[in-house]
Design an enzyme around this catalytic site. Structure first.
Site, PDB file in Angstrom:
ATOM      1  N   HIS A 138     -78.490  52.397  20.002  1.00  0.00           N
ATOM      2  CA  HIS A 138     -78.518  53.781  19.156  1.00  0.00           C
ATOM      3  C   HIS A 138     -80.339  53.915  19.561  1.00  0.00           C
ATOM      4  O   HIS A 138     -80.662  55.115  19.557  1.00  0.00           O
ATOM      5  CB  HIS A 138     -78.540  53.228  17.711  1.00  0.00           C
ATOM      6  CG  HIS A 138     -78.744  54.522  17.053  1.00  0.00           C
ATOM      7  ND1 HIS A 138     -77.493  55.403  16.760  1.00  0.00           N
ATOM      8  CD2 HIS A 138     -79.593  54.948  16.189  1.00  0.00           C
ATOM      9  CE1 HIS A 138     -77.915  56.417  16.012  1.00  0.00           C
ATOM     10  NE2 HIS A 138     -79.293  56.163  15.503  1.00  0.00           N
ATOM     11  N   HIS A 158     -70.348  65.034  18.985  1.00  0.00           N
ATOM     12  CA  HIS A 158     -71.656  64.708  18.358  1.00  0.00           C
ATOM     13  C   HIS A 158     -72.679  64.625  19.580  1.00  0.00           C
ATOM     14  O   HIS A 158     -73.855  65.095  19.549  1.00  0.00           O
ATOM     15  CB  HIS A 158     -71.594  63.643  17.501  1.00  0.00           C
ATOM     16  CG  HIS A 158     -72.875  63.129  17.080  1.00  0.00           C
ATOM     17  ND1 HIS A 158     -73.484  63.749  16.331  1.00  0.00           N
ATOM     18  CD2 HIS A 158     -73.395  61.848  17.411  1.00  0.00           C
ATOM     19  CE1 HIS A 158     -74.728  63.061  15.923  1.00  0.00           C
ATOM     20  NE2 HIS A 158     -74.806  61.921  16.641  1.00  0.00           N
ATOM     21  N   PHE A 159     -72.194  63.719  20.510  1.00  0.00           N
ATOM     22  CA  PHE A 159     -73.387  63.307  21.606  1.00  0.00           C
ATOM     23  C   PHE A 159     -73.637  64.557  22.239  1.00  0.00           C
ATOM     24  O   PHE A 159     -74.883  64.731  22.845  1.00  0.00           O
ATOM     25  CB  PHE A 159     -72.759  62.282  22.555  1.00  0.00           C
ATOM     26  CG  PHE A 159     -72.797  61.025  21.809  1.00  0.00           C
ATOM     27  CD1 PHE A 159     -73.605  60.638  21.112  1.00  0.00           C
ATOM     28  CD2 PHE A 159     -72.047  59.940  22.519  1.00  0.00           C
ATOM     29  CE1 PHE A 159     -73.671  59.390  20.555  1.00  0.00           C
ATOM     30  CE2 PHE A 159     -72.180  58.569  21.884  1.00  0.00           C
ATOM     31  CZ  PHE A 159     -72.961  58.260  20.960  1.00  0.00           C
ATOM     32  N   HIS A 160     -72.657  65.543  22.418  1.00  0.00           N
ATOM     33  CA  HIS A 160     -72.972  66.636  23.184  1.00  0.00           C
ATOM     34  C   HIS A 160     -73.743  67.723  22.565  1.00  0.00           C
ATOM     35  O   HIS A 160     -74.294  68.530  23.140  1.00  0.00           O
ATOM     36  CB  HIS A 160     -71.561  67.391  23.872  1.00  0.00           C
ATOM     37  CG  HIS A 160     -71.028  66.520  25.284  1.00  0.00           C
ATOM     38  ND1 HIS A 160     -70.463  65.203  24.810  1.00  0.00           N
ATOM     39  CD2 HIS A 160     -71.167  66.751  26.261  1.00  0.00           C
ATOM     40  CE1 HIS A 160     -69.889  65.139  26.086  1.00  0.00           C
ATOM     41  NE2 HIS A 160     -70.618  65.878  26.916  1.00  0.00           N
ATOM     42  N   TYR A 185     -82.827  57.876  20.346  1.00  0.00           N
ATOM     43  CA  TYR A 185     -84.424  58.219  20.172  1.00  0.00           C
ATOM     44  C   TYR A 185     -85.283  58.452  21.208  1.00  0.00           C
ATOM     45  O   TYR A 185     -86.028  59.264  21.273  1.00  0.00           O
ATOM     46  CB  TYR A 185     -84.803  57.466  18.850  1.00  0.00           C
ATOM     47  CG  TYR A 185     -84.064  57.540  17.805  1.00  0.00           C
ATOM     48  CD1 TYR A 185     -84.173  58.566  16.837  1.00  0.00           C
ATOM     49  CD2 TYR A 185     -83.096  56.768  17.225  1.00  0.00           C
ATOM     50  CE1 TYR A 185     -83.376  59.092  15.981  1.00  0.00           C
ATOM     51  CE2 TYR A 185     -82.232  56.811  16.342  1.00  0.00           C
ATOM     52  CZ  TYR A 185     -82.430  58.134  15.638  1.00  0.00           C
ATOM     53  OH  TYR A 185     -81.714  58.235  14.326  1.00  0.00           O
ATOM     54  N   ARG A 237     -61.373  59.198  22.142  1.00  0.00           N
ATOM     55  CA  ARG A 237     -62.451  59.205  23.100  1.00  0.00           C
ATOM     56  C   ARG A 237     -62.166  58.532  24.429  1.00  0.00           C
ATOM     57  O   ARG A 237     -61.395  57.500  24.298  1.00  0.00           O
ATOM     58  CB  ARG A 237     -63.584  59.109  22.523  1.00  0.00           C
ATOM     59  CG  ARG A 237     -64.025  57.623  22.365  1.00  0.00           C
ATOM     60  CD  ARG A 237     -65.053  57.334  21.472  1.00  0.00           C
ATOM     61  NE  ARG A 237     -66.296  57.512  22.450  1.00  0.00           N
ATOM     62  CZ  ARG A 237     -67.560  57.148  22.138  1.00  0.00           C
ATOM     63  NH1 ARG A 237     -67.667  56.556  21.096  1.00  0.00           N
ATOM     64  NH2 ARG A 237     -68.682  57.240  22.672  1.00  0.00           N
ATOM     65  N   ARG A 238     -63.006  58.810  25.383  1.00  0.00           N
ATOM     66  CA  ARG A 238     -62.438  57.988  26.678  1.00  0.00           C
ATOM     67  C   ARG A 238     -61.255  57.995  27.371  1.00  0.00           C
ATOM     68  O   ARG A 238     -61.117  57.247  28.143  1.00  0.00           O
ATOM     69  CB  ARG A 238     -63.133  56.650  26.442  1.00  0.00           C
ATOM     70  CG  ARG A 238     -64.512  56.241  25.661  1.00  0.00           C
ATOM     71  CD  ARG A 238     -64.842  54.771  25.691  1.00  0.00           C
ATOM     72  NE  ARG A 238     -66.020  54.637  25.016  1.00  0.00           N
ATOM     73  CZ  ARG A 238     -66.194  54.228  23.893  1.00  0.00           C
ATOM     74  NH1 ARG A 238     -65.122  53.840  23.117  1.00  0.00           N
ATOM     75  NH2 ARG A 238     -67.310  53.812  23.429  1.00  0.00           N
TER      76      ARG A 238
END
Length: 560
Positions: free
Chosen positions: A234, A385-387, A238, A450-451
């Site tokens: 995580h 979300h990551f994208h 950042y 996912r994946r």
């Protein structure tokens, strides 16, 4: 089209210097590797979405999870790490002074160690010996060379960070009792967070995965390995985000001709990110039964604390934009928005990234929440979300920075033609990512995993449930790959083909009305003590509990 340079804000040009050519060469070396990774990782991403649409099969016996690993490792780890250290090298050189010969030598050593490690890991993935995704979860096992390669990438980044830290320490020694230039302070914060965060994943690789892949132990503690990974995983978010914040805080105001709203506010937000970014990894493990719920709850609370510096950033940046817009004659509540330089890709790309980060951050709150996480955990919602966060907010900011950073490093100019192509590239990227990410979020709410490839969904009828969303992802992914090709064309032109000249490294000045920066914000001894204390509080007992309750291996010893 005309090949004339676009207009820049001349009022500050005399205050800015050009980077030393030797430092520029080191910075550009990082960018070359970063954008090679962008092309290969982007191609792998295109193949993924085409496969998930159900209308394409990978040729030559290529494994879907091999492609998935290429996409995640190259874009999530290699592209970001190399770009960030390339950018930070240039930023430190301009903000706090040219690197010394020893500091530059360390920078090159770090670069080559990372590059060798990248090559080692990439070869194993291409040979289908490491199709373990970018999280490389055990019990999926890769060839030991893959793990050794990743370890070298981490070690190389430490060496590069040391080079930048030594440059900062030299500045502090030469300028006692002075406040470090904001950009230099931000780089130090990011590297400090990165070093603390990577200790966990380095421990996992060196003491668990490498001995296991070499056959020295027959099993590893899966829960411990995941906990060590997410102590890093995580904070990695950042590490991606803070360089974008550097650009938003310290560079974009100069591009629009404004000033930094508050130096102290910017530094406070970075200190808060440093403190609350590492001891929060357990919120990725909310569904795992081997960790006591009270410790998960503690880390959920710490995770929510990062909302505060995010809101501080939003307030500071939009205050800067409004003040500048009103200086240029903007009246009314929102009329100042029209006065911002929407025609300048150096502003336009990062600004679109800022806007996308709003829904991205809201999705992050869902991911980190106890109850809502149960609905979307391990669904393609998380991928969407990551994208939004990394692949849009961060990458659009990196793209926007590239359009002035590369000509500054190469002694060329950002022409009107390249600027216009950059605007088109930004729009294509935002449109493609919007289509793909929205479809991922909706499909995730419907339970799409996912994946997973189309053939792994568990039957034709189940696959048809999400088929329209998978097709939408393929459309979005295709637009994204076109945007990558266009970006690489612009990058090549800025490296070798646009007219020679001087493109500024746009570091903004602080507003005359800003309050003085408190000295405590630069007291890194204090912040390091607090950071270490938070990490120990958040992880000491959970890891002790995991180790003490680990099962015995077949040879009669604990798996740790």
């Amino acid at each position: 089209m005309s090949e004339q340079p676009i207009e820049v804000n001349e009022s500050f040009r005399s205050k800015l210097k050009k980077i030393d050519a030797r430092d520029a060469k080191l910075s550009m070396a990082h960018l070359y590797v970063a954008f090679i990774a962008l092309f290969l990782g982007g191609l792998a991403g295109l193949l993924q979405v085409l496969v998930r649409s159900g209308s394409f099969e990978l040729p030559w016996g290529i494994n879907y999870y091999q492609v998935l690993t290429v996409h995640g490792v190259l874009l999530g780890l290699i592209l970001t790490t190399f770009f960030i250290f390339g950018f930070q090298t240039a930023a430190m050189s301009v903000a706090v002074g040219t690197l010394s010969s020893n500091q530059r030598r360390l920078g090159w050593i770090g670069f080559w160690v990372m590059t060798i490690g990248t090559a080692m890991a990439a070869v194993m993935v291409l040979l289908n010996e490491a199709s373990v995704l970018y999280t490389f979860y055990a019990p999926l096992q890769a060839h030991w060379i893959f793990y050794a390669g990743l370890a070298l990438v981490v070690v190389g980044s430490w060496i590069a960070a040391l080079s930048e830290a030594l440059r900062w320490m030299k500045w502090r020694k030469d300028h006692p009792k002075q406040t470090t230039p904001l950009l230099g302070f931000m780089v130090v914060c990011n590297n400090l967070m990165w070093f603390i965060a990577t200790i966990g994943v380095a421990t996992e690789v060196l003491f668990q995965l490498l001995p296991w892949s070499l056959g020295f132990v027959d099993r590893v503690d899966i829960l411990l390995s995941r906990t060590l990974f997410w102590s890093f995983g995580h904070a990695l978010v950042y590490f991606w985000l803070l360089p974008a914040y550097m650009i938003w805080y310290a560079i974009v105001p100069q591009i629009i001709g404004g000033r930094i709203f508050s130096d102290a506010l910017a530094r406070l937000s970075f200190i808060m990110f440093v403190l609350f970014s590492v001891p929060v990894g357990l919120h990725h493990q909310l569904t795992e039964p081997g960790v006591d719920g009270s410790w998960k709850f503690l880390q959920v609370v710490l995770t929510m604390m990062v909302v505060i510096p995010s809101l501080l950033t939003a307030f500071s940046l939009f205050a800067t934009f409004e003040l500048r817009g009103r200086e240029l004659g903007g009246k009314g509540i929102f009329a100042w928005l029209k006065k911002l330089p929407w025609h300048d890709v150096r502003f336009f790309a990062p600004f679109i990234g800022m806007l996308v980060f709003i829904p991205g951050g809201a999705g992050g709150i869902v991911n980190a929440s106890y109850q809502m996480n149960q609905l979307i955990h391990n669904t393609i919602w998380v991928t969407g979300h990551f994208h939004l966060t990394v692949a849009t907010a961060v990458m659009l900011t990196f793209f926007g920075a590239t359009y002035w950073l590369v000509p500054h490093l190469t002694g060329r100019t950002l022409t009107k033609e390249m600027n216009k192509l950059g605007i088109i590239q930004t729009i294509l990227w935002a449109l493609g990512m919007g289509i793909m990410s929205i479809s991922m979020h909706v499909a995730g709410l419907m339970g799409a995993p996912r994946r997973s490839s189309f053939s792994d969904y568990g039957g034709a009828e189940i696959a048809k449930t999400w088929l329209s969303y998978q097709i939408a992802q393929a459309v979005g992914g295709t637009l994204l790959f076109i945007a990558i090709i266009l970006f690489l064309y612009i990058f090549i032109k800025l490296c070798w083909a646009t007219p020679k000249g001087h493109e500024e490294f746009p570091i903004a000045l602080v507003s005359d009305h800003a309050q003085e920066t408190p000295a405590i914000l630069e007291n890194f001894k204090l912040w390091i003590v607090i950071l270490v204390a938070l990490v120990l509080i958040a992880y000491t007992y959970p890891i002790y509990d995991i180790i003490s309750n680990a099962p015995l291996g077949s040879k009669g010893y604990k798996l740790w």
